[in-house]
Write a protein that holds these residues in place. Structure first.
Motif, PDB file in Angstrom:
ATOM      1  N   LEU A 164     -29.866  18.280  28.550  1.00  0.00           N
ATOM      2  CA  LEU A 164     -30.453  19.096  27.481  1.00  0.00           C
ATOM      3  C   LEU A 164     -29.490  19.240  26.309  1.00  0.00           C
ATOM      4  O   LEU A 164     -29.871  19.062  25.147  1.00  0.00           O
ATOM      5  CB  LEU A 164     -30.835  20.472  28.037  1.00  0.00           C
ATOM      6  CG  LEU A 164     -31.648  21.420  27.136  1.00  0.00           C
ATOM      7  CD1 LEU A 164     -32.407  22.436  27.991  1.00  0.00           C
ATOM      8  CD2 LEU A 164     -30.762  22.169  26.141  1.00  0.00           C
ATOM      9  N   VAL A 165     -28.240  19.571  26.607  1.00  0.00           N
ATOM     10  CA  VAL A 165     -27.241  19.764  25.549  1.00  0.00           C
ATOM     11  C   VAL A 165     -27.040  18.474  24.762  1.00  0.00           C
ATOM     12  O   VAL A 165     -26.992  18.468  23.524  1.00  0.00           O
ATOM     13  CB  VAL A 165     -25.911  20.251  26.151  1.00  0.00           C
ATOM     14  CG1 VAL A 165     -24.814  20.240  25.085  1.00  0.00           C
ATOM     15  CG2 VAL A 165     -26.065  21.648  26.736  1.00  0.00           C
ATOM     16  N   THR A 166     -26.945  17.346  25.472  1.00  0.00           N
ATOM     17  CA  THR A 166     -26.713  16.060  24.811  1.00  0.00           C
ATOM     18  C   THR A 166     -27.877  15.697  23.894  1.00  0.00           C
ATOM     19  O   THR A 166     -27.677  15.290  22.744  1.00  0.00           O
ATOM     20  CB  THR A 166     -26.513  14.951  25.860  1.00  0.00           C
ATOM     21  OG1 THR A 166     -25.423  15.300  26.716  1.00  0.00           O
ATOM     22  CG2 THR A 166     -26.205  13.620  25.189  1.00  0.00           C
ATOM     23  N   LEU A 167     -29.104  15.842  24.389  1.00  0.00           N
ATOM     24  CA  LEU A 167     -30.275  15.508  23.573  1.00  0.00           C
ATOM     25  C   LEU A 167     -30.417  16.458  22.392  1.00  0.00           C
ATOM     26  O   LEU A 167     -30.803  16.047  21.290  1.00  0.00           O
ATOM     27  CB  LEU A 167     -31.542  15.552  24.421  1.00  0.00           C
ATOM     28  CG  LEU A 167     -31.679  14.500  25.529  1.00  0.00           C
ATOM     29  CD1 LEU A 167     -32.988  14.705  26.288  1.00  0.00           C
ATOM     30  CD2 LEU A 167     -31.615  13.090  24.963  1.00  0.00           C
ATOM     31  N   ALA A 168     -30.100  17.735  22.601  1.00  0.00           N
ATOM     32  CA  ALA A 168     -30.245  18.731  21.536  1.00  0.00           C
ATOM     33  C   ALA A 168     -29.273  18.486  20.387  1.00  0.00           C
ATOM     34  O   ALA A 168     -29.546  18.860  19.243  1.00  0.00           O
ATOM     35  CB  ALA A 168     -30.042  20.131  22.099  1.00  0.00           C
ATOM     36  N   LEU A 169     -28.156  17.838  20.663  1.00  0.00           N
ATOM     37  CA  LEU A 169     -27.176  17.543  19.616  1.00  0.00           C
ATOM     38  C   LEU A 169     -27.624  16.394  18.712  1.00  0.00           C
ATOM     39  O   LEU A 169     -27.032  16.165  17.663  1.00  0.00           O
ATOM     40  CB  LEU A 169     -25.818  17.207  20.243  1.00  0.00           C
ATOM     41  CG  LEU A 169     -25.062  18.396  20.853  1.00  0.00           C
ATOM     42  CD1 LEU A 169     -23.824  17.918  21.606  1.00  0.00           C
ATOM     43  CD2 LEU A 169     -24.658  19.399  19.771  1.00  0.00           C
TER      44      LEU A 169
END
Length: 533
Positions: A164-169
């Motif tokens: 989630l964090v990677t995609l949100a960036l």
């Protein structure tokens, strides 16, 4: 021509795109599938059909994915709709296929993360098989279980938070940065593993088992089919990933040269993995006073989570070897799954106009809930094995056949896509490319698909009950088709599929277009239409 001004995300550099594409291709299958397939299909002789398959199917279809995404500037549904409004469903089939693959692929990464922790005390010793299926996964009968295994669910939550964090960036700050970090670490770690493995007693016997050629196998059609299957499954082609990745490339990006780098880098890592795996298996055979051929579990999850842990428990410095090996599995799996889900998240952004973070959160949460509910239960391993078999051997192969036949024979867009690749790339492709993707690839893939369907219908799979295979096998394919049709029927937000978009460079049948290709671009590689699409 009023158009949306939303700027499409882009890779920060050509290197960033190449590393991300390699990271997508280099996954768990490179480590646990290729060595076993090569060993079972002629050893060193297998490299001949393997290389032939890479050049005649793998790289050509990779080029096709690149051409679609780069020319039509969208994830699979948007790109296919821009090709022809009635083909959007093909794009959604690929995206929902990616969605299905991601929910079980994350579970395998969670297993590797758990085993990374277990490596500190080698807790799987002395019986790695019973530990994996009993103590850890608590495998039960084929059923629809609701009993959550906390030891799997907790690391699975950690994996989904990281996704989630990677995609949100976003593409440049998230996906690209993750690959810039993890891919070099993966290569360094695996080279270290290989160096250690080849110095173990018995390593030479393992390498001889892998690379000693059985030339008679070159006359076996099944070996050639196995080579095409391995190339096809390992390159992340025909299920939307590379269409999405190439859509984030700048207009002047050199596409075919990038494809060659990605294709050969992926195959190089597979051969490296084969050396490391079989050198290690040679040590296990030496330790047990047997031969490599008499060992069990030479491919798949059993190789990584049963056979390898058994080796690690017996070798000097096993704990450190285990830490590096399972860290490599985590990194290889993570770079692949973020590519799979970037296609899903990007497709949601394209169709419904959501922002990067909105889409990342929504897609990740839905995937995480399904992933935990299905694959962290006592029936998780069996469900995963079944869904994977149908998704890979039916879903992806069917997607590739439909895509190649549709583009080359139905829509007659093969020449236009070849023109596009040649207009933006230094490595030019001839009309032979259209023959490969339009004739050879669909014929071979069609044969593979037909054989697999007949086998699954007549022999079942792994002795699982028919109702279970119908639910998790054929049911997974039915789910993909139904959801793809539903998403296709939903309206595009503000006509984002058509307004303000023109394929670039302009293509005229029979024209070269090379001169036009250079003048239509702005200095930053963005098109002059101002749409960012």
């Amino acid at each position: 021509m009023a158009a949306t001004t939303r700027q499409r995300e882009q890779w920060s550099s050509q290197t960033g795109f190449i590393l991300a594409a390699i990271g997508s291709a280099v996954g768990l299958g490179n480590i646990w599938r290729f060595p076993g397939v090569a060993y079972e299909n002629g050893g060193g002789a297998f490299l001949i059909p393997y290389l032939f398959a890479l050049l005649t199917a793998g790289i050509p279809i990779l080029f096709l994915d690149y051409a679609i995404g780069h020319r039509f500037r969208g994830t699979a549904p948007l790109a296919f709709r821009r090709l022809h409004k009635n083909t959007e469903v093909v794009g959604w089939f690929q995206i929902i296929l990616s969605f299905v693959i991601s929910v079980y692929y994350a579970a395998v990464i969670a297993w590797a993360l758990s085993y990374f922790v277990f490596s500190f005390d080698l807790r799987w010793a002395p019986d790695s098989l019973n530990f994996f299926v009993g103590d850890y996964l608590q495998v039960g009968d084929p059923e629809i279980s609701t009993q959550i295994v906390s030891g799997v669910a907790i690391p699975l939550v950690v994996v989904w938070v990281a996704i989630l964090v990677t995609l949100a960036l976003g593409v440049a700050k998230g996906v690209e940065k993750a690959n810039m970090i993890f891919l070099p670490l993966l290569v360094v770690a695996f080279i270290g593993l290989v160096i250690r493995a080849v110095t173990l007693p018995g390593a030479a016997d393992g390498l001889n088992a892998l690379f000693t050629p059985d030339w008679s196998e070159l006359f076996n059609p099944a070996v050639w089919i196995a080579a095409y299957a391995q190339i096809f499954f390992s390159l992340s082609i025909a299920f939307g990933i590379m269409i999405t990745y190439s859509s984030y490339q700048r207009r002047k990006a050199n596409m075919t040269s990038s494809g060659l780098v990605v294709g050969f880098a992926n195959s190089s890592f597979e051969i490296l993995a084969g050396i490391g795996v079989f050198a290690t298996l040679g040590f296990l055979a030496w330790d047990q006073s047997t031969t490599v051929g008499e060992l069990e579990g030479l491919s798949g999850p059993i190789l990584s989570f049963v056979t390898f842990p058994a080796v690690i428990a017996e070798m000097p410095g096993g704990s450190f070897f285990g830490l590096v090996f399972f860290a490599s599995l985590v990194m290889a799996g993570f770079t692949s799954i973020i590519s799979i889900l970037q296609g899903v998240s990007g497709a949601v952004q394209d169709k419904f106009g959501f922002g990067v973070r909105q889409s990342a959160v929504g897609v990740s949460l839905v995937c995480a809930v399904i992933s935990i509910a299905l694959f962290s239960t006592t029936s998780g391993l069996i469900a995963l094995d079944t869904v994977d078999q149908w998704a890979n051997n039916i879903g992806i192969v069917l997607s590739a056949i439909v895509m190649t036949v549709l583009l080359v024979w139905v829509l007659r867009r093969g020449e236009e896509l070849r023109f596009h690749l040649n207009a933006v790339s230094t490595f030019k492709i001839g009309r032979w490319w259209i023959l490969l993707i339009g004739v050879l690839a669909p014929l071979l893939l069609g044969y593979m698909l037909l054989q697999r369907i007949i086998t699954l219908l007549t022999e079942g799979y792994e002795g699982y009950p028919d109702w279970y295979l119908l639910t998790f096998g054929w049911g997974a394919i039915a789910f993909i088709v139904v959801v793809a049709l539903i998403l296709t029927a939903l309206p595009w937000r503000a006509h984002r599929d058509e307004e303000g978009f023109e394929p670039w460079p302009p293509y005229r049948e029979g024209g070269s277009g090379a001169a036009t290709a250079r003048s239509a671009d702005g200095p930053d590689g963005a098109d002059r239409k101002g749409t960012g699409q």
